[in-house]
Structures are given as structure tokens and as C-alpha cells.
Design an enzyme around this catalytic site. Structure first.
Site, PDB file in Angstrom:
ATOM      1  N   ASP A   1       0.878  -1.159   0.000  1.00  0.00           N
ATOM      2  CA  ASP A   1       0.000   0.000   0.000  1.00  0.00           C
ATOM      3  C   ASP A   1       0.926   1.222   0.000  1.00  0.00           C
ATOM      4  O   ASP A   1       2.138   1.105   0.221  1.00  0.00           O
ATOM      5  CB  ASP A   1      -0.955   0.003   1.202  1.00  0.00           C
TER       6      ASP A   1
HETATM    7  C1  BGC Z   1      -5.014   3.350  -0.063  1.00  0.00           C
HETATM    8  C2  BGC Z   1      -5.109   2.362  -1.206  1.00  0.00           C
HETATM    9  C3  BGC Z   1      -4.916   3.066  -2.513  1.00  0.00           C
HETATM   10  C4  BGC Z   1      -3.596   3.802  -2.497  1.00  0.00           C
HETATM   11  C5  BGC Z   1      -3.297   4.554  -3.775  1.00  0.00           C
HETATM   12  C6  BGC Z   1      -3.771   4.192  -0.144  1.00  0.00           C
HETATM   13  O1  BGC Z   1      -3.807   5.202   0.786  1.00  0.00           O
HETATM   14  O2  BGC Z   1      -5.076   2.664   1.160  1.00  0.00           O
HETATM   15  O3  BGC Z   1      -6.358   1.716  -1.192  1.00  0.00           O
HETATM   16  O4  BGC Z   1      -4.989   2.157  -3.568  1.00  0.00           O
HETATM   17  O5  BGC Z   1      -3.602   4.734  -1.424  1.00  0.00           O
HETATM   18  O6  BGC Z   1      -4.120   5.644  -3.918  1.00  0.00           O
END
Ligand code: BGC
Length: 865
Positions: free
Chosen positions: A280
């Protein structure tokens, strides 16, 4: 057969099952699992992709391989995540883009109903079609990896900020949602991403916080992990998902993106997952340690957004050269990424990315954060096709009719409609007025955070009702201010009025706080004093119909059973066609059949668990003990004998159905055999130079972009480069866990796939053991769809009284009957045995139930083995 298996394991499993649920989290630990499993050339479904990936990766230099694994940094290229390119081979940087309900940060795209909403349809085909349509839109924008679907959070807490991005507070339904969505997305050539792995159940402290040292730890025992939280992810692997995203939180006090038990052990060995794991965004906390623990791609590549540093990139290059990270591990990362790419039918030459996440301007900097590379970055391509029709259909077919008395619905050319509530109308700021939908204004059609897309338009309930009523000569007046009681009262106290009250409750991702809600909801009441509004209106109007748009359950206790509240609908988060879809249901064009994908408790405490809002471990990582085990949502209500207001799986229709004639047929599945054997040795593809001069930044070829993450070394003097490293001079074996760099053949997991099996687990877990049939009759006078649900009681003291194991959405003509048929696999009937690390069918007597909801199990039969 079953008896032999059970008795062989009895000594260990009985000890485990005697342990009370509340104490189980004490056994919550993640023991190390090394080395990181390498790809298997024979895994079914991946063989061709493996061959193509091998051919490609074998030709790459070390720098090129590193470039595949490391993002170029936050806002360094056009997508929310992008890895480095390999121009020599004609491969542009792969584009990773949110979200699970449409293309985020792009124009001319569709805004689909949320995952939780489509889960309520209990309709596999709609889930698949939605996934496919989202995949097409991503494809047409140049996206390679769609960052969804989500099954983490699963929904342990009804207040959980991101529950709506996933499917249901039930693993079986979530698994179907995940698998169908993955298949739909990947049918378009786009790689899906199962996220957030795993037990990412709340927003508070997901990344730590100002007063705590580390992110929250979800402490979960192995049995609960397997039987509940892992379950939907297994279905994603089985559906061939190409990528996973490890989560921000810790699991048993080990970060999600370096927890070797979960990445190496469970995902890559036990499930035999062949694709790649990305972090993530900024969820990586170490370099070589995360690499050997099973992480394959770091996103967005920098340590903290825009700090210009990376745990990988140049550090990974050096780690391989100096022998800390075995070459095979980097090769395996590159193989996994490219195999996922080829598996979806992609060619090396990819269409260009035709949008930019960071600005809607046509011209602008290609490297947005560095403000460099001015050129055309947005082509404004309209990728919506006719998806609006599907969106309307999904939203209508996912709307749950929770109450319908006095024939309130469907509406039949009513004389006078009073439309009440802010949730019926538009936001004065426009549908995209707040970044990432980070405000609650006007009708609610999606939550907030990264799980969003920009609305191309948003048809409000009021707009669609006006269009409908104008054709029928119905008088329609509205009051869109929840607090304009004098005007509302004046309207709803008139003769012949039908009051339609629209209310909502919102939530989202933790980096945005809305009205005091830091992602997770602070309570389960309706927003904008919605409960009071309903009470006020229904105290005067004896035909008050309530429509709820929300990200989960709300507490409706104070008003739901008022005789003046004649109907209640839950419309979830319907997306851009909100108004038209609710009109379809209100007027009966669509006869409702959807079912609530979570339980509506009478009070918040009834759910038994709650978000941790305040640090509970001093300045250390907050600790969330999952002591309830597998008993969340309806399982908990049933286990504790708490009566909910609307149970999981509940939903009404405008017609009626009768259930009869349950039959169970056992099939002759053979004896379950634990998988035996070994993997191959770790393969290596190609070789690399150890001359540091070969890794210098090629300034003669292109100029350096500030903050950009490159694989090149800043300095080609080895001592100077390495002396900063606290591990300088130590060998890998001295600071990495035992076996972390081993390359010999490793034993296969007993519960895992054999060498030539499909990923997902031991093949026999999908053996059909029982087939259940029942007859469903439409006893009303109009055509309708019914969702018969199959639940099993596995019979053990720690088993939920009932758990969902099958469903179908069936269309039945009035007076006609249809057969409901569902199969139960070995997996469906097993428990996870911690001692043997395998699935076991217990000796407890088992029952199968069929009915229209989790608490209306009108048919039951014993299961015989
Ligand atoms: C989120 C993800 C997301 C990523 C990219 C993160 O903060 O938890 O779900 O895909 O950001 O935007």
C-alpha cells in the site's frame, strides 16, 4: 474417510477447540516463514504467462529488473502508482490506478455503485459485469493495474470507514464478490489487485499517528485468519488475480508488507499465489527485509511521499550486487510482475496513458511533483461507453427493501409526493465539489477517499422523481434542508401526501476527516439529524417512506417500527445513476430482491466489537485483539442470541415466495490427502555485472528529474555507498532471519496446491461433497426475483450457529416454481486446524439450512457423510 482424518489429528485439534473464543487472540502470532516462495512454472493458468515472463525477464539487466519492482515516486508520473520503464525492450512504465468503483482522478469516466452495494444484489453476473465495465474504462485510459477489488476491511466494525469499498461482512459473499470482480476486470487485460491484505479493519492508526510509534496491530489467531479474513482472498487467488496489495496495519505486531507468515507462508506457499504483491502507498518499512518477506513491488516507490528516497531502487540494486539479497528473489519479483502482465493477454507495446492524475489541464508537466517535462498530458478520452445502463441496473437491483407495509410500495401514480431531505438533492458544490468526495453534501452516492472516481454527472433522486412525476401529473414539492422544519411541516401535514424522506451516513479513508469522522464513523446515527427528521415527518405523515444512502448499517431503532413509517429502502452508494435507479425501485419497474450485506443492530454495542479511537498501548502501537474469533456481524448476533432489527441476508420483494422440498445428495469425493512434495530450486534468469560503474546514472542519455526514484547508484564507490548502512560489513545471514536467502527446494504446504495444480490451495478443497436443492415458488401475482440462501451449521462449540455457504438470484414468474441448487465443497464444510496447518471436517453433526435470510431458515436437513 472423515473419521480416519479426524482421529489422526484429534490430539492436537481438540486442545485448540477447547480454548474459549475470548482467549484465542493470545495465540495470535505470526511465526517467521522463509524463504520467499518462487514462481512455479507448472501452476495451472499461469504456464503460458510463465514462459513469456521467463523469456522477457531473462533478457533484462539488473537495473531493468529493479525498475520493474520500484515505483518512481509519488506524483512523478501520471498514475497514482507507476513503476519504471524498460525502454530498451519497448516497455513503458506500468500504470497502477485506483479505484474499486471507477477510474480515480480522471475525466469522462463512469462512477459505479460501490462494492458493498453490488454485494447486496447477491447477483454474480452483475458483479462480473460491473468488474468488466470498470476494467474496460481503466484499459481505455491506459491503466495496467486496477487497485481493487477490496476485501480488507471485511467489516468487523460497522463503523469501519472503508467497508463500502469491499463487499460484505461475510467471507463467503465477499469471496464471490472478489472473484467475480477480478474475473470481470481481468477479462479486459487489466490486472486486478486484491487489497488490503489483511485485517485492515479500521482507519484510525492504520499508519500510526502523532502519538504512537507504529501502526495499529490487528492481533488475530490462525484459525480466525483462515476461516474468516483470509477466505475471500483465497477466492481471488483462485479466480486468477494478478496482484495483491499488502496493508498499512501490523498483523500480530509485524507490518503487513513484511509479515513473512502472511506473504511467504500463507499467500505464496499455502495458496500458491503466482502474481505479485505491492505495498500500500508508503506501507513499506524496510528494504531487504520486506523483499525476503515476500513483497514484490514498492509503491509509490519513495519512503515517504516526495522525499526522493527509496527502500528499494538504488538500494535494491546494491543489495543484489553485494549479495545481501539473493538474485533469485529479485528475478522472482520481476517474473511475478511480468507473468501477471502476460497472463492478462498483454503485449509489451502498451497503449499510452492518456490521462493525468494530478491535473485536468491538457498541457502540463509529465513529472508533476518536479514540475518538469511540459507536454500534453490529458487527452480527455471518453471511456464511458453505455455503462450508465449497467450502473442504473446494478444500483436498482442492489436496493434492499427493508420494510413495506400498507402497500406503500410500489408507488402507483401518487397524487402528491413530498420529497424531504438534503440527501434527495444536489450539492451546491457540485458532485465533485470536494477532493476525493471528502465532504457530505447533497445526495450521497459514494464514500470518500482513494476509493472514488469523479462523477461524469450525478442524477439526484429529486431530479429523477421530477422527471417521473411530471409525466404522470403527480404534484411534487421538496424541502432539501434537513433543518427547515417549518417548511417541511407545512408540506407533510397536507392531505394525500406521500412523504419520501432521503437520509444518509457517510464514511471514508482516514486521510480525510469529515465532520469529525476520521475515516471511520464516530457513531451509527444518520447524518444531518436524519433520525430526527424521520421522526418529525412520521409524527405527522402516516405514509412516510424512508430511503437510506449509507456506507453501512445505521441504528434505526427509534423510528423503524412506527406504523407511519410505511416503507424503508437501503440504496447503499449507488453511483452516478442514483436517482433513476431509486425511481425504478419506488415505482416497481425493478421488483426489489437485494439483501442486506450486513446486520442492522438495535444499538451499537450489539455488534460486540468497536473501533479503537484512542491509543490503548501508551506510545506504542495500538493493539486490536480479535478475541471474538470468527464471530462478527450476524455470526456474533446469532452466537450471543441478540435480536437484530434487520438480519444479514434480509430483504423484501413486491411479491412473495414459498420454500419447500429440501434435498441433500452426498457425492463420493475421495479421501483428503495433504499435499506432499517439494518445489524446484530457486531459478535465476540471466546474470549481472558487479562493476559498480555499470550502475551509474546515465547522464549522457537523459537528465535527472528531482525526487524521481531511479535504480541507479548515486555513487559508484562501493565503500562510500555502503558505509552509511548499519548492516555494512555483515552478511545477509547475520541480520536476516534463518532461511531468508535459502534457495534449495522447499516443502510444499500440506493445505496448498501440488506442483501442477491451480493456485488457491489443495485441489481437494474444491471437491463437491454435497448438493442441496430446494423448490422456490412465487406465490404472488407479479414476476420477481428471489435470493434463496444456503447456510451451514458446522456443529462445533466455536462454530457460528450458521454461516453462509451459497446463494442464487432466481427470476420466477407468478405462480411458477424454480429449483434452487447449490453445492457444498470440502472447504465449505471444513475448519482450519492450527496444529496440522490444514483443513479438517470435524466430527460434529452438521446441518444445512435454506431460506430467504440468515434468520428465516425455513428448510433444514442433516448432512450425512
Ligand atoms: C489506499 C489504497 C490506494 C492507495 C493509492 C492508499 O492510501 O489505502 O487503497 O490504492 O492509497 O491511492
Amino acid at each position: 474417510m472423515r473419521i480416519a482424518l479426524v482421529s489422526a489429528l484429534a490430539a492436537c485439534s481438540s486442545a485448540a477447540s477447547a480454548q474459549p473464543i475470548e482467549e484465542r487472540a493470545e495465540s495470535a502470532h505470526s511465526e517467521p516463514f522463509y524463504p520467499s516462495p518462487w514462481m512455479n512454472s507448472k501452476a495451472i493458468g499461469w504456464e503460458d504467462a510463465y514462459v513469456k515472463a521467463k523469456d522477457f525477464v531473462s533478457q533484462l539487466t539488473l537495473l531493468e529488473k529493479v525498475n520493474l519492482t520500484t515505483g518512481v515516486g509519488w506524483q512523478s508520473e501520471q498514475c497514482v502508482g507507476q513503476v519504471g520503464s524498460i525502454p530498451r525492450m519497448g516497455l513503458r512504465g506500468l500504470c497502477l490506478q485506483d479505484s474499486p468503483l471507477g477510474v480515480r482522478f480522471a475525466d469522462y469516466v463512469s462512477a459505479f455503485p460501490s462494492g458493498q452495494t453490488v454485494a447486496a444484489s447477491f447477483d454474480r453476473s452483475l458483479m462480473y459485469q460491473r468488474g468488466k465495465a470498470m476494467g474496460q474504462e481503466h484499459k481505455d485510459k491506459g491503466v495496467n493495474v486496477l487497485l481493487g477489488p477490496s476485501a480488507g476491511p471485511l467489516g468487523r466494525h460497522p463503523e469501519g470507514g472503508r467497508n463500502w469499498e469491499g463487499f460484505a461482512a461475510d467471507p463467503w459473499l465477499s469471496g464471490v464478490g472478489l472473484a467475480e470482480t477480478v474475473k470481470g476486470i481481468q477479462s479486459t487485460g487489466v490486472i486486478a489487485c486484491a487489497k488490503h491484505y489483511i485485517v485492515n479493519e479500521q482507519e484510525h492508526f492504520r499508519q500510526g499517528g502523532p502519538n504512537v510509534s507504529d501502526a495499529i496491530s490487528s492481533n488475530v489467531d490462525d484459525k480466525t485468519m483462515h476461516e474468516l479474513y483470509l477466505w475471500p482472498f483465497v477466492d481471488a487467488v483462485r479466480a486468477g488475480v494478478g496482484s495483491f496489495m499488502c496493508s498499512y496495519n501490523q498483523i500480530n505486531n509485524s507490518y503487513g508488507c513484511q509479515n513473512s507468515k502472511l506473504l511467504n507462508g500463507i499467500l505464496k506457499s499455502e495458496l500458491g499465489f503466482q502474481g505479485f504483491v505491492m505495498s500500500d502507498w508508503a506501507a513499506q518499512h524496510s528494504g531487504v527485509s520486506s523483499a525476503v518477506a515476500g513483497l514484490d513491488m514498492t509503491m509509490p516507490g519513495d519512503v515517504a511521499f516526495n522525499d526522493g528516497k527509496s527502500y528499494w531502487g538504488a538500494n535494491m540494486t546494491l543489495a543484489v550486487i553485494n549479495g545481501t539479497l539473493p538474485e533469485y528473489r529479485l528475478d522472482d519479483m520481476a517474473m511475478r510482475i511480468m507473468a501477471a502482465f502476460f497472463k492478462m493477454g498483454n503485449e509489451i507495446e502498451q497503449p499510452p496513458i492518456n490521462f493525468d492524475s494530478w491535473t485536468k489541464d491538457t498541457q502540463g508537466p509529465m513529472h508533476y511533483y518536479a514540475k518538469q517535462g511540459n507536454q500534453q498530458i490529458n487527452w480527455h478520452v471518453n471511456v464511458q461507453r453505455d455503462h450508465r445502463n449497467l450502473i442504473r441496473d446494478v444500483a436498482a437491483k442492489s436496493t434492499v427493501l427493508l420494510k413495506n407495509t400498507k402497500n406503500a410500495l410500489p408507488l402507483k401514480s401518487p397524487k402528491f409526493l413530498a420529497v424531504i431531505g438534503e440527501d434527495a438533492g444536489p450539492s451546491p458544490k457540485g458532485p465533485n465539489g470536494c477532493a476525493d468526495r471528502g465532504c457530505n453534501s447533497g445526495t450521497l452516492a459514494m464514500g470518500w477517499g482513494s476509493g472514488t472516481a469523479d462523477f461524469p454527472y450525478l442524477i439526484t433522486p429529486l431530479e429523477a422523481l421530477n422527471a417521473k412525476t411530471a409525466d404522470e401529473g403527480t404534484r411534487l414539492e421538496s424541502v432539501l434542508d434537513n433543518y427547515a422544519w417549518a417548511s417541511t411541516k407545512a408540506l407533510v401535514s397536507q392531505a394525500d401526501v406521500t412523504a419520501l424522506v432521503f437520509v444518509n451516513a457517510d464514511s471514508g479513508e482516514g486521510y480525510i476527516t469529515v465532520d469529525g469522522n476520521e475515516g471511520d464513523r464516530t457513531n451509527l446515527t444518520l447524518w444531518g439529524s436524519g433520525d430526527q427528521l424521520i421522526k418529525n415527518v412520521s409524527s405527522i405523515c402516516n405514509n412516510t417512506i424512508v430511503v437510506i444512502h449509507s456506507t453501512g448499517p445505521t441504528v434505526v431503532t427509534e423510528w423503524y417500527d412506527s406504523p407511519n413509517v410505511t416503507a424503508i429502502l437501503w440504496a447503499g452508494l449507488p453511483g452516478q445513476e442514483s436517482g433513476r435507479s431509486i425511481v425504478d425501485v419506488l415505482y416497481g419497474k425493478v421488483n426489489p430482491a437485494a439483501r442486506t450485506p450486513f446486520t442492522w443492530g438495535a444499538k451499537r454495542e450489539d455488534y460486540g466489537v468497536d473501533i479503537i479511537y484512542k491509543p490503548n498501548n501508551g506510545a506504542g502501537a495500538p493493539q486490536q485483539d480479535f478475541t471474538e474469533g470468527v464471530m462478527i456481524d450476524y455470526r456474533y448476533f446469532d452466537y450471543k442470541n441478540i435480536t437484530p432489527i434487520f438480519e444479514f441476508g434480509f430483504g423484501l420483494s413486491y411479491t412473495t415466495f414459498e420454500y419447500s422440498d429440501i434435498k441433500v445428495e452426498k457425492s463420493g469425493a475421495g479421501k483428503y490427502k495433504p499435499t506432499e512434495g517439494k518445489t524446484t530450486e530457486a531459478p535465476k534468469f540471466g546474470n549481472f555485472s558487479t562493476d559498480l560503474n555499470d550502475y551509474a546514472f546515465p547522464s549522457e542519455k537523459f537528465s535527472y528529474v528531482p525526487y524521481y526514484i531511479y535504480p541507479y547508484l548515486n555513487n559508484t564507490s562501493s565503500a562510500a555507498e555502503a558505509s552509511q548502512d548499519p548492516h555494512y560489513g555483515k552478511t545477509a545471514a547475520e541480520f536476516l532471519p534463518p532461511n531468508a536467502v535459502a534457495s534449495e527446494a522447499q516443502p510444499l504446504a500440506a493445505a496448498g496446491p501440488a506442483a501442477s495444480d491451480e493456485p488457491g490451495g489443495n485441489r481437494q478443497l474444491w471437491d463437491v461433497m454435497q448438493t442441496v436443492t430446494a423448490t422456490i415458488k412465487n406465490t404472488g401475482s407479479i414476476v420477481g426475483e428471489e435470493v434463496p440462501q444456503l447456510y451451514v451449521s458446522l456443529g462445533g462449540p466455536q462454530d457460528p450457529p450458521v454461516q453462509l455457504r451459497g446463494f442464487e438470484r432466481i427470476r420466477i414468474e407468478p405462480g411458477q416454481s424454480a429449483e434452487f441448487r447449490a453445492t457444498l465443497t470440502r472447504r465449505d464444510l471444513s475448519n482450519w486446524d492450527v496444529a496440522s496447518q490444514n483443513w479438517v471436517i470435524s466430527e460434529h453433526a452438521k446441518t444445512v439450512h435454506v431460506g430467504p435470510s440468515s434468520r428465516k431458515l425455513v428448510l433444514s436437513a442433516p448432512l450425512e457423510f
